[in-house]
Design an enzyme around this catalytic site. Structure first.
Site, PDB file in Angstrom:
ATOM      1  N   SER A   9     107.793  13.956-136.397  1.00  0.00           N
ATOM      2  CA  SER A   9     108.627  13.416-135.408  1.00  0.00           C
ATOM      3  C   SER A   9     109.709  14.319-135.204  1.00  0.00           C
ATOM      4  CB  SER A   9     108.968  11.941-135.464  1.00  0.00           C
ATOM      5  OG  SER A   9     110.286  11.738-134.738  1.00  0.00           O
ATOM      6  N   HIS A  34     105.187  15.137-132.357  1.00  0.00           N
ATOM      7  CA  HIS A  34     105.809  13.871-131.852  1.00  0.00           C
ATOM      8  C   HIS A  34     107.100  13.893-131.263  1.00  0.00           C
ATOM      9  CE1 HIS A  34     105.375   9.391-131.619  1.00  0.00           C
ATOM     10  NE2 HIS A  34     106.689   9.108-131.829  1.00  0.00           N
ATOM     11  N   ASP A  36     109.974  11.976-129.318  1.00  0.00           N
ATOM     12  CA  ASP A  36     110.753  10.607-129.073  1.00  0.00           C
ATOM     13  C   ASP A  36     111.516  10.915-127.824  1.00  0.00           C
ATOM     14  OD1 ASP A  36     109.547   8.912-131.039  1.00  0.00           O
ATOM     15  OD2 ASP A  36     110.467  10.230-132.563  1.00  0.00           O
ATOM     16  N   MET A  38     114.439   8.835-125.542  1.00  0.00           N
ATOM     17  CA  MET A  38     115.131   7.621-125.872  1.00  0.00           C
ATOM     18  C   MET A  38     116.358   7.689-124.735  1.00  0.00           C
ATOM     19  SD  MET A  38     115.740   7.051-129.679  1.00  0.00           S
ATOM     20  CE  MET A  38     114.231   7.301-130.923  1.00  0.00           C
ATOM     21  N   HIS A  68     106.476  10.178-126.781  1.00  0.00           N
ATOM     22  CA  HIS A  68     106.589   8.792-126.787  1.00  0.00           C
ATOM     23  C   HIS A  68     107.986   8.237-126.177  1.00  0.00           C
ATOM     24  CE1 HIS A  68     107.918   5.673-129.983  1.00  0.00           C
ATOM     25  NE2 HIS A  68     107.568   4.957-128.722  1.00  0.00           N
ATOM     26  N   MET A  70     110.517   6.066-124.901  1.00  0.00           N
ATOM     27  CA  MET A  70     111.555   4.388-125.121  1.00  0.00           C
ATOM     28  C   MET A  70     112.170   4.522-123.868  1.00  0.00           C
ATOM     29  SD  MET A  70     111.384   5.037-129.218  1.00  0.00           S
ATOM     30  CE  MET A  70     110.856   6.806-129.132  1.00  0.00           C
ATOM     31  N   MET A 139     104.224   0.728-133.565  1.00  0.00           N
ATOM     32  CA  MET A 139     105.442   0.835-134.206  1.00  0.00           C
ATOM     33  C   MET A 139     105.619   0.023-135.448  1.00  0.00           C
ATOM     34  SD  MET A 139     106.848   2.874-132.193  1.00  0.00           S
ATOM     35  CE  MET A 139     108.736   2.960-133.415  1.00  0.00           C
ATOM     36  N   ASP A 177     103.890   4.700-136.417  1.00  0.00           N
ATOM     37  CA  ASP A 177     105.028   5.450-136.074  1.00  0.00           C
ATOM     38  C   ASP A 177     106.105   4.564-136.760  1.00  0.00           C
ATOM     39  OD1 ASP A 177     107.367   6.958-135.334  1.00  0.00           O
ATOM     40  OD2 ASP A 177     106.798   6.578-133.146  1.00  0.00           O
ATOM     41  N   GLY A 178     107.028   5.189-137.899  1.00  0.00           N
ATOM     42  CA  GLY A 178     108.008   4.263-138.589  1.00  0.00           C
ATOM     43  C   GLY A 178     107.601   4.104-139.757  1.00  0.00           C
TER      44      GLY A 178
HETATM   45  C1  DX5 Z   1     111.518   5.644-133.787  1.00  0.00           C
HETATM   46  C2  DX5 Z   1     111.022   6.860-133.400  1.00  0.00           C
HETATM   47  C3  DX5 Z   1     110.169   7.456-134.559  1.00  0.00           C
HETATM   48  C4  DX5 Z   1     111.050   8.068-135.655  1.00  0.00           C
HETATM   49  C5  DX5 Z   1     110.222   7.857-136.881  1.00  0.00           C
HETATM   50  O1  DX5 Z   1     112.023   4.955-132.493  1.00  0.00           O
HETATM   51  O2  DX5 Z   1     109.695   6.134-132.525  1.00  0.00           O
HETATM   52  O3  DX5 Z   1     109.122   8.344-133.978  1.00  0.00           O
HETATM   53  O4  DX5 Z   1     111.270   9.320-135.317  1.00  0.00           O
HETATM   54  O5  DX5 Z   1     111.075   8.353-137.763  1.00  0.00           O
HETATM   55  P1  DX5 Z   1     110.703   7.832-139.386  1.00  0.00           P
HETATM   56  O6  DX5 Z   1     109.284   8.512-139.831  1.00  0.00           O
HETATM   57  O7  DX5 Z   1     111.827   8.618-140.156  1.00  0.00           O
HETATM   58  O8  DX5 Z   1     110.650   6.629-139.419  1.00  0.00           O
HETATM   59 ZN    ZN Z   2     108.100   7.619-132.007  1.00  0.00          ZN
END
Ligand code: DX5
Ligand code: ZN
Length: 230
Positions: A9, A34, A36, A38, A68, A70, A139, A177-178
């Site tokens: 990510s 990946h 992200d 937001m 991804h 969000m 998640m 993920d997470g």
């Molecule tokens: C959180 C993201 C993840 C995040 C994961 O909302 O979707 O992709 O970057 O980070 P780690 O691996 O540090 O939990």
């Molecule tokens: Zn993610």
């Protein structure tokens, strides 16, 4: 059993050197990037959009990019990400008023589609749309930030989704993920995941002191996965 994919990510990468960071994790053996997205509305953080995705493609990244979303709503931005070079586009069902329409829009835009489930989101959204998803993303933290701890009950949820995928006979990736790290990835794989997002585990550690940092960490994730395969 499918191949295991490691999906760094870039949320935890050094944004000032993003192209180089992505090149380096791919060189170290990562499979898919990946990405992200937001919006400070669906989740309480603000990150990167289609321009950054396009910039990575222009930089020369040819690996699949796993966007991804969000964000809420999702439909307006889907074609932009397709044009920017996304390979997969996944979104949260709560963020779309018309889940089937949004999944179709992803595919009509030329990308692979997926649904993302927050830890407490029920799986019933999948009851009718298995034929419209190429990826299911669970998640294992609440979305919005890197560096949170893996929520253990998601292992049961992974097993339930694995069963649904196997029953369907379809070619669907199961991504987690997470909070995925070398010390839990094996258990996560055993529960049925085949695609592993890792942000802080890969980008977070002290890299300045170790020029081969990414080889070391991606290698250790891989060797744990090899044990899971048995
Ligand atoms: C959180 C993201 C993840 C995040 C994961 O909302 O979707 O992709 O970057 O980070 P780690 O691996 O540090 O939990
Ligand atoms: Zn993610």
């Amino acid at each position: 059993m499918k191949d295991f994919w490691i999906a760094p990510s870039i949320l935890s990468a050094d944004f000032a050197r993003l192209g180089e960071e992505v090149d380096n994790v791919l060189k170290a053996g990562a499979d898919i990037v990946h990405f992200d997205v937001m919006d400070n509305h669906y989740v309480p953080n603000l990150t990167i959009g289609p321009l950054v995705c396009e910039a990575l493609r222009k930089h020369g990244v040819t690996a699949p990019i796993d966007v991804h979303l969000m964000v809420k709503p999702v439909d307006r931005i889907i074609p932009d990400f397709a044009k920017a070079g996304a390979t997969y586009i996944t979104f949260h069902p709560e963020a779309s008023e018309h889940v089937d329409r949004s999944l179709q829009l992803v595919r009509d835009s030329g990308c692979k589609s997926g649904l993302v489930f927050n830890p407490a989101t029920p799986l019933e959204y999948l009851d009718y749309v298995m034929e419209k998803v190429d990826m299911i993303l669970l998640m294992s933290v609440n979305p919005g930030f890197g560096g949170q701890s893996f929520i253990p009950y998601v292992l049961d949820k992974l097993r339930a989704v694995r069963e649904r995928i196997d029953r369907s006979g379809r070619d669907i990736r199961l991504e987690i993920d997470g909070g995925v790290k070398a010390d839990n990835i094996r258990e996560v794989a055993a529960a049925g995941a085949d695609t592993f997002v890792a942000g802080s585990a890969i980008f977070g550690a002290a890299k300045a002191s170790d020029p081969n940092h990414y080889d070391t960490i991606v290698g250790s994730l891989r060797s744990e996965l090899a044990k899971a395969r048995g």
